[in-house]
Design a protein around this motif. Sequence first.
Motif, PDB file in Angstrom:
ATOM      1  N   ALA A 152       0.836  -1.209   0.000  1.00 56.31           N
ATOM      2  CA  ALA A 152       0.000   0.000   0.000  1.00 56.31           C
ATOM      3  C   ALA A 152       0.866   1.252   0.000  1.00 56.31           C
ATOM      4  O   ALA A 152       0.512   2.267  -0.608  1.00 56.31           O
ATOM      5  CB  ALA A 152      -0.923  -0.004   1.213  1.00 56.31           C
ATOM      6  N   ALA A 153       2.019   1.172   0.652  1.00 58.15           N
ATOM      7  CA  ALA A 153       2.901   2.339   0.758  1.00 58.15           C
ATOM      8  C   ALA A 153       3.610   2.660  -0.555  1.00 58.15           C
ATOM      9  O   ALA A 153       3.890   3.827  -0.838  1.00 58.15           O
ATOM     10  CB  ALA A 153       3.943   2.099   1.864  1.00 58.15           C
ATOM     11  N   VAL A 154       3.897   1.637  -1.362  1.00 58.87           N
ATOM     12  CA  VAL A 154       4.620   1.905  -2.617  1.00 58.87           C
ATOM     13  C   VAL A 154       3.703   2.004  -3.834  1.00 58.87           C
ATOM     14  O   VAL A 154       4.073   2.597  -4.849  1.00 58.87           O
ATOM     15  CB  VAL A 154       5.736   0.858  -2.882  1.00 58.87           C
ATOM     16  N   ALA A 172       0.242   7.849   5.374  1.00 61.46           N
ATOM     17  CA  ALA A 172       1.157   8.930   5.772  1.00 61.46           C
ATOM     18  C   ALA A 172       2.461   8.371   6.325  1.00 61.46           C
ATOM     19  O   ALA A 172       3.482   9.056   6.338  1.00 61.46           O
ATOM     20  CB  ALA A 172       0.482   9.819   6.810  1.00 61.46           C
ATOM     21  N   PHE A 173       2.415   7.126   6.803  1.00 60.04           N
ATOM     22  CA  PHE A 173       3.620   6.473   7.332  1.00 60.04           C
ATOM     23  C   PHE A 173       3.383   4.964   7.284  1.00 60.04           C
ATOM     24  O   PHE A 173       2.265   4.500   7.097  1.00 60.04           O
ATOM     25  CB  PHE A 173       3.918   6.932   8.769  1.00 60.04           C
ATOM     26  N   ASP A 205       5.225  -9.767 -12.173  1.00 62.14           N
ATOM     27  CA  ASP A 205       4.592  -9.819 -10.854  1.00 62.14           C
ATOM     28  C   ASP A 205       5.643  -9.852  -9.741  1.00 62.14           C
ATOM     29  O   ASP A 205       5.471  -9.229  -8.694  1.00 62.14           O
ATOM     30  CB  ASP A 205       3.686 -11.052 -10.740  1.00 62.14           C
ATOM     31  N   THR A 206       6.715 -10.601  -9.977  1.00 61.69           N
ATOM     32  CA  THR A 206       7.781 -10.691  -8.972  1.00 61.69           C
ATOM     33  C   THR A 206       8.349  -9.316  -8.686  1.00 61.69           C
ATOM     34  O   THR A 206       8.542  -8.940  -7.519  1.00 61.69           O
ATOM     35  CB  THR A 206       8.895 -11.644  -9.466  1.00 61.69           C
ATOM     36  N   GLU A 207       8.587  -8.527  -9.736  1.00 59.33           N
ATOM     37  CA  GLU A 207       9.143  -7.189  -9.528  1.00 59.33           C
ATOM     38  C   GLU A 207       8.100  -6.250  -8.913  1.00 59.33           C
ATOM     39  O   GLU A 207       8.412  -5.488  -7.992  1.00 59.33           O
ATOM     40  CB  GLU A 207       9.659  -6.595 -10.841  1.00 59.33           C
ATOM     41  N   TYR A 208       6.871  -6.314  -9.405  1.00 59.12           N
ATOM     42  CA  TYR A 208       5.819  -5.414  -8.909  1.00 59.12           C
ATOM     43  C   TYR A 208       5.611  -5.594  -7.408  1.00 59.12           C
ATOM     44  O   TYR A 208       5.431  -4.617  -6.669  1.00 59.12           O
ATOM     45  CB  TYR A 208       4.506  -5.687  -9.659  1.00 59.12           C
ATOM     46  N   PHE A 209       5.628  -6.832  -6.953  1.00 65.43           N
ATOM     47  CA  PHE A 209       5.376  -7.116  -5.540  1.00 65.43           C
ATOM     48  C   PHE A 209       6.659  -7.266  -4.722  1.00 65.43           C
ATOM     49  O   PHE A 209       6.591  -7.665  -3.558  1.00 65.43           O
ATOM     50  CB  PHE A 209       4.475  -8.341  -5.398  1.00 65.43           C
ATOM     51  N   SER A 210       7.808  -6.964  -5.326  1.00 64.58           N
ATOM     52  CA  SER A 210       9.054  -6.821  -4.553  1.00 64.58           C
ATOM     53  C   SER A 210       9.138  -5.342  -4.195  1.00 64.58           C
ATOM     54  O   SER A 210       9.615  -4.509  -4.969  1.00 64.58           O
ATOM     55  CB  SER A 210      10.269  -7.254  -5.381  1.00 64.58           C
ATOM     56  N   ASN A 211       8.637  -5.006  -3.025  1.00 64.61           N
ATOM     57  CA  ASN A 211       8.360  -3.599  -2.725  1.00 64.61           C
ATOM     58  C   ASN A 211       9.610  -2.749  -2.561  1.00 64.61           C
ATOM     59  O   ASN A 211       9.548  -1.528  -2.697  1.00 64.61           O
ATOM     60  CB  ASN A 211       7.444  -3.513  -1.509  1.00 64.61           C
ATOM     61  N   ASP A 212      10.748  -3.395  -2.339  1.00 65.96           N
ATOM     62  CA  ASP A 212      12.005  -2.638  -2.266  1.00 65.96           C
ATOM     63  C   ASP A 212      12.375  -2.043  -3.622  1.00 65.96           C
ATOM     64  O   ASP A 212      13.134  -1.081  -3.692  1.00 65.96           O
ATOM     65  CB  ASP A 212      13.143  -3.533  -1.761  1.00 65.96           C
ATOM     66  N   THR A 213      11.823  -2.595  -4.709  1.00 67.84           N
ATOM     67  CA  THR A 213      12.131  -2.077  -6.048  1.00 67.84           C
ATOM     68  C   THR A 213      11.134  -1.012  -6.493  1.00 67.84           C
ATOM     69  O   THR A 213      11.264  -0.457  -7.589  1.00 67.84           O
ATOM     70  CB  THR A 213      12.123  -3.219  -7.100  1.00 67.84           C
ATOM     71  N   ILE A 215      10.065   1.787  -4.558  1.00 66.05           N
ATOM     72  CA  ILE A 215      10.117   2.998  -3.731  1.00 66.05           C
ATOM     73  C   ILE A 215      10.498   4.212  -4.568  1.00 66.05           C
ATOM     74  O   ILE A 215      11.292   4.109  -5.510  1.00 66.05           O
ATOM     75  CB  ILE A 215      11.135   2.780  -2.582  1.00 66.05           C
ATOM     76  N   ASN A 216       9.936   5.365  -4.229  1.00 60.99           N
ATOM     77  CA  ASN A 216      10.403   6.631  -4.794  1.00 60.99           C
ATOM     78  C   ASN A 216      10.501   7.664  -3.678  1.00 60.99           C
ATOM     79  O   ASN A 216      10.197   7.371  -2.525  1.00 60.99           O
ATOM     80  CB  ASN A 216       9.488   7.096  -5.940  1.00 60.99           C
ATOM     81  N   LYS A 217      10.928   8.862  -4.025  1.00 62.45           N
ATOM     82  CA  LYS A 217      11.193   9.884  -2.999  1.00 62.45           C
ATOM     83  C   LYS A 217       9.924  10.307  -2.244  1.00 62.45           C
ATOM     84  O   LYS A 217      10.008  10.900  -1.177  1.00 62.45           O
ATOM     85  CB  LYS A 217      11.891  11.099  -3.612  1.00 62.45           C
ATOM     86  N   ASN A 218       8.760   9.993  -2.789  1.00 63.72           N
ATOM     87  CA  ASN A 218       7.501  10.356  -2.128  1.00 63.72           C
ATOM     88  C   ASN A 218       6.915   9.225  -1.291  1.00 63.72           C
ATOM     89  O   ASN A 218       5.804   9.355  -0.763  1.00 63.72           O
ATOM     90  CB  ASN A 218       6.475  10.798  -3.182  1.00 63.72           C
ATOM     91  N   SER A 219       7.644   8.123  -1.188  1.00 62.60           N
ATOM     92  CA  SER A 219       7.160   7.019  -0.347  1.00 62.60           C
ATOM     93  C   SER A 219       7.079   7.477   1.103  1.00 62.60           C
ATOM     94  O   SER A 219       7.858   8.313   1.550  1.00 62.60           O
ATOM     95  CB  SER A 219       8.101   5.814  -0.466  1.00 62.60           C
ATOM     96  N   PRO A 220       6.125   6.929   1.885  1.00 63.03           N
ATOM     97  CA  PRO A 220       5.949   7.389   3.256  1.00 63.03           C
ATOM     98  C   PRO A 220       7.094   6.956   4.178  1.00 63.03           C
ATOM     99  O   PRO A 220       7.701   5.903   3.965  1.00 63.03           O
ATOM    100  CB  PRO A 220       4.634   6.749   3.695  1.00 63.03           C
TER     101      PRO A 220
END
Length: 287
Positions: A152-154, A172-173, A205-213, A215-220
């Motif tokens: 949800a955060a990414v 928000a966090f 799907d593997t990349e989409y749900f690998s949430n470390d990949t 992230i951007n500068k606006n991530s909470p």
Amino acid sequence: MQNEMVETIALYTAQIPGAKDSMNQESLESQDKTGKFVVDVSQPQLTAYWPSKDLHNGCAVVICPGGGYRGLSIDMEGHAIAKRLVKLGISAFVLKYRMPSYKTMDIPKWGPLQDLQQALHIVNSGAKEWHLDPLKIGVMGFSAGGHLASSAAVHYQRPVLPTIDSKLFKPAFQILIYPVISMDPQITHLGSRTLLLGENANSLDTEYFSNDTQINKNSPPAFILHANDDGHVSVENSLRYYHSLRESQVPVQLLLLPHGGHGFGMHHEYNWFESFKMWLKLNQLIN
């Protein structure tokens, strides 16, 4: 004096979008001193814990219990956490989200995230009525629930349901407790990956749900907790997420415990909740 009031909120008022008509599949697999473990959840639900008026501070958290996308440790990683949060003046919402299954949904990989986005949408939409600060509504997740919370955060700009406004479900966090983060077979929790994406997950799907990949500068901003000796979900999940957040200059605190294994909830000799409380204060989420 009671510290909190509890209320059940319907996640969907009509038929669940993308769900197949089916009986309630949920059952109780086990129960011990830490509470219930429910499996095959097919009817999602949101349980709100409201703090007393004298403590209420406008901060809110949607909690996603863990269970490997097979079930939910609904008490230890849900209701017990909510009861602690309300003592800090935080409105807490325990999300009983659906387990990905072709028996109950058209596209299993979207079911849990749809439920969490819907829950965040409900909480944000009700912010005025419930006296919540929209800038202080976040997510918290344990284990596979940590994967869901970080999803949800990414993916906050990508609504699963086209009918909901993406401005109303960005957390928000994010608070991630021994989370599954990556779908990389080398470090993922294979049970969670298989149940979410199937036996033969494709690279997209593997990349989409690998949430470390993702992230951007606006991530909470994030608070992450993990034990180094976690034998179920490798600490490498949290380390990768931490490094990705840092690279994008997103504020993050990572708390690594030398031992404790997996799934300890608040039952650990180190009172991590006190460190978490300090993080909330430093981020001006509570007084």
